[in-house]
Design an enzyme around this catalytic site. Structure first.
Site, mmCIF file in Angstrom:
data_model
loop_
_atom_site.group_PDB
_atom_site.id
_atom_site.type_symbol
_atom_site.label_atom_id
_atom_site.label_comp_id
_atom_site.label_asym_id
_atom_site.label_seq_id
_atom_site.Cartn_x
_atom_site.Cartn_y
_atom_site.Cartn_z
ATOM 1 N N THR A 21 -10.880 -22.485 13.805
ATOM 2 C CA THR A 21 -11.525 -23.152 14.940
ATOM 3 C C THR A 21 -11.559 -24.664 14.668
ATOM 4 O O THR A 21 -11.620 -25.096 13.517
ATOM 5 C CB THR A 21 -12.965 -22.638 15.184
ATOM 6 O OG1 THR A 21 -13.820 -23.095 14.122
ATOM 7 C CG2 THR A 21 -13.017 -21.119 15.273
ATOM 8 N N GLY A 22 -11.495 -25.452 15.741
ATOM 9 C CA GLY A 22 -11.506 -26.913 15.570
ATOM 10 C C GLY A 22 -10.272 -27.377 14.829
ATOM 11 O O GLY A 22 -10.344 -28.192 13.909
ATOM 12 N N ALA A 23 -9.107 -26.854 15.256
ATOM 13 C CA ALA A 23 -7.850 -27.128 14.543
ATOM 14 C C ALA A 23 -7.198 -28.420 15.002
ATOM 15 O O ALA A 23 -6.159 -28.804 14.474
ATOM 16 C CB ALA A 23 -6.892 -25.954 14.759
ATOM 17 N N SER A 25 -8.143 -31.539 14.705
ATOM 18 C CA SER A 25 -8.249 -32.743 13.870
ATOM 19 C C SER A 25 -8.910 -32.423 12.539
ATOM 20 O O SER A 25 -9.363 -31.294 12.302
ATOM 21 C CB SER A 25 -9.047 -33.834 14.604
ATOM 22 O OG SER A 25 -10.418 -33.512 14.628
ATOM 23 N N GLY A 26 -8.946 -33.430 11.677
ATOM 24 C CA GLY A 26 -9.745 -33.371 10.459
ATOM 25 C C GLY A 26 -9.458 -32.185 9.554
ATOM 26 O O GLY A 26 -8.304 -31.847 9.269
ATOM 27 N N TYR A 188 -28.602 -31.234 13.315
ATOM 28 C CA TYR A 188 -27.327 -31.011 12.602
ATOM 29 C C TYR A 188 -27.594 -30.202 11.326
ATOM 30 O O TYR A 188 -26.903 -29.205 11.059
ATOM 31 C CB TYR A 188 -26.668 -32.352 12.258
ATOM 32 C CG TYR A 188 -25.342 -32.200 11.521
ATOM 33 C CD1 TYR A 188 -24.231 -31.641 12.142
ATOM 34 C CD2 TYR A 188 -25.203 -32.611 10.185
ATOM 35 C CE1 TYR A 188 -23.010 -31.487 11.470
ATOM 36 C CE2 TYR A 188 -23.991 -32.466 9.507
ATOM 37 C CZ TYR A 188 -22.904 -31.905 10.156
ATOM 38 O OH TYR A 188 -21.706 -31.750 9.477
HETATM 39 N N1 LIG Z 1 -16.025 -34.755 7.546
HETATM 40 C C1 LIG Z 1 -17.089 -34.605 6.767
HETATM 41 O O1 LIG Z 1 -17.423 -35.473 5.950
HETATM 42 C C2 LIG Z 1 -17.892 -33.347 6.857
HETATM 43 C C3 LIG Z 1 -18.995 -33.209 5.997
HETATM 44 C C4 LIG Z 1 -19.721 -32.029 6.037
HETATM 45 C C5 LIG Z 1 -19.361 -31.011 6.889
HETATM 46 N N2 LIG Z 1 -18.300 -31.175 7.746
HETATM 47 C C6 LIG Z 1 -17.977 -30.069 8.653
HETATM 48 O O2 LIG Z 1 -16.577 -29.890 8.710
HETATM 49 C C7 LIG Z 1 -16.228 -29.259 9.935
HETATM 50 C C8 LIG Z 1 -14.985 -29.926 10.522
HETATM 51 O O3 LIG Z 1 -15.307 -31.238 10.906
HETATM 52 P P1 LIG Z 1 -14.323 -32.478 10.666
HETATM 53 O O4 LIG Z 1 -14.967 -33.335 9.655
HETATM 54 O O5 LIG Z 1 -12.951 -32.029 10.494
HETATM 55 O O6 LIG Z 1 -14.517 -33.240 12.082
HETATM 56 P P2 LIG Z 1 -13.518 -33.488 13.299
HETATM 57 O O7 LIG Z 1 -12.278 -34.171 12.836
HETATM 58 O O8 LIG Z 1 -14.349 -34.175 14.330
HETATM 59 O O9 LIG Z 1 -13.146 -32.027 13.787
HETATM 60 C C9 LIG Z 1 -14.056 -31.243 14.492
HETATM 61 C C10 LIG Z 1 -13.289 -30.214 15.268
HETATM 62 O O10 LIG Z 1 -14.231 -29.396 15.978
HETATM 63 C C11 LIG Z 1 -13.793 -29.312 17.309
HETATM 64 N N3 LIG Z 1 -14.871 -29.004 18.255
HETATM 65 C C12 LIG Z 1 -15.967 -29.729 18.549
HETATM 66 N N4 LIG Z 1 -16.692 -29.117 19.498
HETATM 67 C C13 LIG Z 1 -16.031 -27.986 19.813
HETATM 68 C C14 LIG Z 1 -16.256 -26.927 20.733
HETATM 69 N N5 LIG Z 1 -17.310 -26.929 21.581
HETATM 70 N N6 LIG Z 1 -15.383 -25.913 20.794
HETATM 71 C C15 LIG Z 1 -14.297 -25.899 19.986
HETATM 72 N N7 LIG Z 1 -14.017 -26.865 19.100
HETATM 73 C C16 LIG Z 1 -14.875 -27.906 19.024
HETATM 74 C C17 LIG Z 1 -13.146 -30.661 17.593
HETATM 75 O O11 LIG Z 1 -12.340 -30.588 18.752
HETATM 76 P P3 LIG Z 1 -11.943 -31.893 19.619
HETATM 77 O O12 LIG Z 1 -10.713 -32.447 18.980
HETATM 78 O O13 LIG Z 1 -11.713 -31.318 20.968
HETATM 79 O O14 LIG Z 1 -13.111 -32.828 19.563
HETATM 80 C C18 LIG Z 1 -12.362 -30.834 16.308
HETATM 81 O O15 LIG Z 1 -11.173 -30.091 16.348
HETATM 82 C C19 LIG Z 1 -17.472 -29.344 10.826
HETATM 83 O O16 LIG Z 1 -18.074 -28.058 10.867
HETATM 84 C C20 LIG Z 1 -18.376 -30.325 10.094
HETATM 85 O O17 LIG Z 1 -19.744 -30.062 10.316
HETATM 86 C C21 LIG Z 1 -17.559 -32.318 7.741
#
Ligand SMILES: NC(=O)c1ccc[n+]([C@@H]2O[C@H](COP(=O)([O-])OP(=O)(O)OC[C@H]3O[C@@H](n4cnc5c(N)ncnc54)[C@H](OP(=O)(O)O)[C@@H]3O)[C@@H](O)[C@H]2O)c1
Length: 328
Positions: A21-23, A25-26, A188
């Protein structure tokens, strides 16, 4: 655990079907890249078909790793499929799960990765606070709806992506949706604590029914993704934008941040209800290692209460769909 576990340690995944899920980005995108590079068929589950297709195309290039002539001699790249999924809309979650059943009739790996961080109070389509809805409830319902497929796999895993924020979280059972008081960071932390509580409770319940499906959790430390820029854009907070600039040197790449969830998803030595995170700088960066879970997630009463509330909320929206998975 081998020293400095990297994607090179991922076993051959040919014939395995993974849903991330959330594929778009990131960490989600990096997880898809690594799983597909080891031969898995990867279902990129995203809320925007346009962003999903752009992400898929970015992987299917020589620099993305997935061009036909890339990786000669390594395992062949798996297919990259797209699936529409908006976790903030439980009807979409139900359709996505039904689509997986229709299209594939099976599933081996579920990576519950998508997330949003600290927006101003916003409601999901079903009227839940957006972080509770997206990060926790949508994934909770998706997991339960996909369990019949996962149970059929000989070695299925569910990975819940949490955060160091879990250690600051508490589940506000008397105000879960932040109706009386909304603190966007507390919301959060609550959602990320809920992720690890669900990981542990799901493992307990799977064990109780004699299932071999594993439930695990992972957090990335601090990784450079769209999470922080999106959060700043939603809040318009110059102070947070400045703070992230100051913290720049602490961030590791998204590829490094994805390692703990890849470890949880694929390492043969990962354990039931294991929780993995980076091994350096107090868990902010580095290579995957077992890390402690928040004390609240070790409290069976709190876990069961969250589970029951989540079942009830999901059921209230979806009505006719069975969302129960009992304890022994
Ligand atoms: N990066 C960090 O430092 C960090 C630290 C702790 C935990 N995390 C966790 O890591 C996970 C991935 O985050 P990331 O850092 O890779 O951030 P990201 O680049 O913003 O990726 C988030 C992803 O979630 C998707 N998303 C958001 N709302 C959604 C919805 N309603 N339905 C389906 N998809 C949805 C986004 O889609 P869109 O492209 O459409 O927005 C995106 O693909 C998250 O659970 C976050 O809490 C990250």
């Amino acid at each position: 655990m081998p020293v400095s576990w990297t994607t090179a340690s991922i076993p051959d995944l040919s014939g395995r079907l993974a849903l991330v899920t959330g594929a778009s980005s990131g960490l989600g995108l990096e997880t898809c890249r690594a799983l597909a590079a080891h031969g898995a068929t990867v279902v990129m589950a995203c809320r925007s078909r346009q962003r999903a297709e752009a992400a898929r195309q970015s992987l299917l290039t020589p620099t993305g790793g997935g061009s036909p002539d890339a990786g000669a001699g390594a395992s062949p790249w798996g297919a990259l499929d797209l699936l529409d999924l908006d976790l903030a809309d439980l009807a979409s979650v139900r359709s996505a799960a039904a689509e997986v059943a229709d299209r594939y009739g099976r599933l081996d790996l579920l990576i519950n990765n998508a997330g949003v961080m600290a927006p101003p109070r916003t409601l999901s389509r079903d009227g839940f606070e957006l972080q509770f809805a997206t990060n926790h409830l949508g994934h909770f319902v998706l997991t339960l709806l996909l369990l019949p497929l996962l149970r059929q796999s000989p070695a299925a895993r569910v990975v819940h992506v949490t955060s160091g924020a879990q250690y600051f979280g508490r589940i506000g059972f008397d105000d879960l949706q932040g109706e009386r008081r909304y603190d966007r960071w507390q919301a959060y932390s609550q959602s990320k604590l809920a992720n690890v509580m669900t990981a542990v409770e799901l493992q307990q319940r799977l064990q109780a029914e004699g299932s071999g499906v594993l439930s695990l959790a992972a957090h990335p430390g601090l990784a450079r993704t769209n999470l922080q820029p999106t959060s700043v854009a939603m809040n318009g907070s110059p102070i947070e934008a400045f703070a992230y600039r100051l913290m720049g040197p602490l961030f590791q790449s998204a590829a490094m941040g994805a390692l703990p969830q890849l470890y949880a998803a694929t390492a043969p030595e990962a354990t039931p209800a294991g929780h993995y995170g980076p091994d350096q700088l107090g868990g902010m960066k580095g290579y995957p290692t077992p890390v402690r879970i928040a004390p609240a997630a070790q409290d069976a009463d709190q876990r069961q209460r969250l589970w029951q509330v989540s079942e009830e909320l999901g059921q209230a929206v979806l009505g006719d769909v069975a969302l129960t998975l009992g304890r022994a």
